[in-house]
Design a protein around this motif. Sequence first.
Motif, short mmCIF file in Angstrom:
data_model
loop_
_atom_site.label_atom_id
_atom_site.label_comp_id
_atom_site.label_asym_id
_atom_site.label_seq_id
_atom_site.Cartn_x
_atom_site.Cartn_y
_atom_site.Cartn_z
N MET A 169 20.07 39.64 38.07
CA MET A 169 21.48 39.31 37.89
C MET A 169 21.69 37.93 37.26
SD MET A 169 23.15 40.63 41.45
CE MET A 169 24.80 40.18 40.92
N ILE A 170 20.72 37.03 37.40
CA ILE A 170 20.87 35.69 36.83
C ILE A 170 20.93 35.80 35.31
CG2 ILE A 170 19.88 33.37 36.64
CD1 ILE A 170 18.38 33.93 39.26
N GLN A 171 22.01 35.34 34.73
CA GLN A 171 22.19 35.46 33.29
C GLN A 171 21.40 34.37 32.56
OE1 GLN A 171 24.56 38.23 32.18
NE2 GLN A 171 23.61 38.53 34.19
N ASN A 172 20.69 34.77 31.54
CA ASN A 172 19.81 33.83 30.84
C ASN A 172 20.56 32.67 30.20
OD1 ASN A 172 16.96 33.38 30.01
ND2 ASN A 172 17.81 33.55 27.95
N ASP A 173 21.81 32.89 29.80
CA ASP A 173 22.56 31.87 29.07
C ASP A 173 23.57 31.14 29.95
OD1 ASP A 173 23.97 34.29 29.32
OD2 ASP A 173 25.28 33.80 27.63
N LEU A 174 23.70 31.53 31.22
CA LEU A 174 24.66 30.89 32.12
C LEU A 174 23.90 30.08 33.15
CD1 LEU A 174 27.16 33.85 32.63
CD2 LEU A 174 27.10 32.14 30.80
N THR A 175 23.97 28.76 33.04
CA THR A 175 23.05 27.90 33.79
C THR A 175 23.52 27.53 35.18
OG1 THR A 175 21.72 25.89 33.62
CG2 THR A 175 24.01 25.73 32.89
N HIS A 176 24.84 27.60 35.46
CA HIS A 176 25.34 27.11 36.75
C HIS A 176 25.36 28.17 37.84
CE1 HIS A 176 26.37 23.10 35.43
NE2 HIS A 176 26.95 23.59 34.35
N GLY A 177 25.28 29.43 37.49
CA GLY A 177 25.22 30.48 38.50
C GLY A 177 26.53 30.82 39.16
N TRP A 178 27.64 30.33 38.63
CA TRP A 178 28.93 30.61 39.25
C TRP A 178 29.26 32.10 39.13
CZ3 TRP A 178 33.43 26.62 39.21
CH2 TRP A 178 32.99 25.44 39.81
N GLY A 179 29.69 32.67 40.26
CA GLY A 179 30.00 34.09 40.33
C GLY A 179 28.88 34.92 40.93
N LEU A 180 27.66 34.40 40.88
CA LEU A 180 26.53 35.15 41.44
C LEU A 180 26.74 35.49 42.92
CD1 LEU A 180 23.34 33.43 39.98
CD2 LEU A 180 24.04 35.80 39.62
N ASP A 181 27.20 34.48 43.69
CA ASP A 181 27.29 34.69 45.13
C ASP A 181 28.40 35.65 45.54
OD1 ASP A 181 29.30 32.92 44.48
OD2 ASP A 181 28.56 31.28 45.73
N LEU A 182 29.30 35.96 44.61
CA LEU A 182 30.34 36.95 44.91
C LEU A 182 29.92 38.36 44.50
CD1 LEU A 182 33.43 34.86 43.79
CD2 LEU A 182 32.91 35.60 46.13
N THR A 183 28.74 38.47 43.94
CA THR A 183 28.30 39.79 43.47
C THR A 183 26.92 40.20 43.97
OG1 THR A 183 27.52 38.74 41.41
CG2 THR A 183 29.71 39.73 41.37
N TRP A 184 26.12 39.24 44.47
CA TRP A 184 24.75 39.62 44.82
C TRP A 184 24.65 40.39 46.13
CZ3 TRP A 184 22.76 33.92 44.47
CH2 TRP A 184 23.19 33.18 45.56
N HIS A 185 25.80 40.70 46.75
CA HIS A 185 25.76 41.63 47.88
C HIS A 185 25.21 42.99 47.43
CE1 HIS A 185 29.65 42.23 45.89
NE2 HIS A 185 29.64 43.48 46.36
N ARG A 186 25.35 43.30 46.15
CA ARG A 186 24.78 44.55 45.63
C ARG A 186 23.26 44.57 45.79
NH1 ARG A 186 27.93 47.36 41.83
NH2 ARG A 186 30.13 47.18 42.41
N CYS A 187 22.67 43.39 45.84
CA CYS A 187 21.21 43.29 45.97
C CYS A 187 20.76 43.33 47.43
CB CYS A 187 20.71 42.00 45.33
SG CYS A 187 20.97 41.91 43.54
N ALA A 188 21.66 43.05 48.35
CA ALA A 188 21.30 43.06 49.76
C ALA A 188 21.32 44.47 50.32
CB ALA A 188 22.25 42.17 50.56
N ALA A 189 22.28 45.27 49.87
CA ALA A 189 22.40 46.62 50.37
C ALA A 189 21.19 47.46 50.00
CB ALA A 189 23.67 47.28 49.81
N ASP A 190 20.83 48.34 50.90
CA ASP A 190 19.69 49.23 50.68
C ASP A 190 20.11 50.63 51.10
OD1 ASP A 190 17.24 50.41 50.30
OD2 ASP A 190 16.36 49.64 52.15
N PRO A 191 20.85 51.34 50.23
CA PRO A 191 21.37 52.66 50.60
C PRO A 191 20.28 53.61 51.06
CG PRO A 191 22.34 51.90 48.54
CD PRO A 191 21.22 50.96 48.87
N GLY A 192 19.10 53.50 50.44
CA GLY A 192 18.01 54.38 50.84
C GLY A 192 17.56 54.16 52.27
N GLY A 193 17.74 52.93 52.74
CA GLY A 193 17.37 52.62 54.12
C GLY A 193 18.56 52.57 55.04
N ASN A 194 19.72 53.07 54.57
CA ASN A 194 20.95 53.09 55.36
C ASN A 194 21.34 51.68 55.82
OD1 ASN A 194 21.28 55.95 55.25
ND2 ASN A 194 19.68 56.13 56.80
#
Length: 344
Positions: A235-260
């Motif tokens: 998710m870290i964008q190669n051209d965006l250095t400050h990372g703003w917005g990442l923490d509002l979207t990386w919940h998609r990476c925490a979820a594990d639907p396969g593991g419920n």
Amino acid sequence: NRKAPRRDSGESSTTWRPAPPRPRNSLPARIRARTSDLRARRLWGNPADDPNNTQRNLLVLTVGMKQKAGVDSIVRAFDLTQFTVVLFHYDGAVDGWDDLPWSEDAIHVSAKKQSKWWFAKRFLHPDVVEPYDFVFLWDEDIDVVTDSFDASEYLRIARDNGLHISQPALVSGRGAWPITSAVEGVEMHRRGVDWNGAPCPDAQGNPRDVPPCAAYVEIMVPVFSRRSWRCVWTMIQNDLTHGWGLDLTWHRCAADPGGNLSAVDAMGVVDAQGVRHKAEPTLKEQGEGGVGLDGADAVGRRRAAEWDAYNSRWKTPMLQELHEQLLEHDEQFAEHHEGESGTD
């Protein structure tokens, strides 16, 4: 290489084209090394005799010399038999750390005027992080001493509660959203409110389990499991250095639907091991301004532009709404704390 004929304007010509790479599975299994690590290796002796590695976690800090004493305190709060220390130097002053006893064993990477997300994208590839259980990717202006932060106890809580993306609670100091503030009497918490004091209501006023009221961890002091980091790195964008917005979207990476496992289940703020944000704007000092614009303001404008760019790529109105709420709170915070030191 091989020759391949090419027709051009009716005339025959010959051009050289590289042969396609051989498939990876054409290599013998015994020679394939898909992953790496950040373990330093000796230049001498038999490789089979190298000491066993007990460091199953990473502590990664993006640092400058002005925060040297604070960074030293952070590192000393971690059991270095369990952690490999990585320092990303944004001011180029690598040799200035040589007098610290742990520095010789740390990994040092230097690139002037770069942020931790720039470094992370280039030097923390998931195949390098694969051998490690957790990655602490922290800012440098964190006080771990006042509240006796214990990294080993933090790891226990994260494991016991199944946290794939987490952070220590902020005992004091400003965070981006109220959910990151410490809650007394609990080991960890998963839910909070926005700056309007509401639990992220929907159009009918019903609370929702969405960031930043749930499934939220700030970019300041995040801790990632191996599984979540593979997704977050992407998710870290190669051209965006400050990372703003990442923490509002990386919940998609925490979820594990396969593991419920939902994002709310897999994310949390650890109250029993809190830290304090000193809010010392050292990164802003690395900015370069122009006519009528100082370096700190130039950094601020870049951040705002990056937020807009990230939001346009994510394509959701949620980020823009939250950005407006955050800007409104920033203005109120600045008015209330006028004359105090700025935040990074």
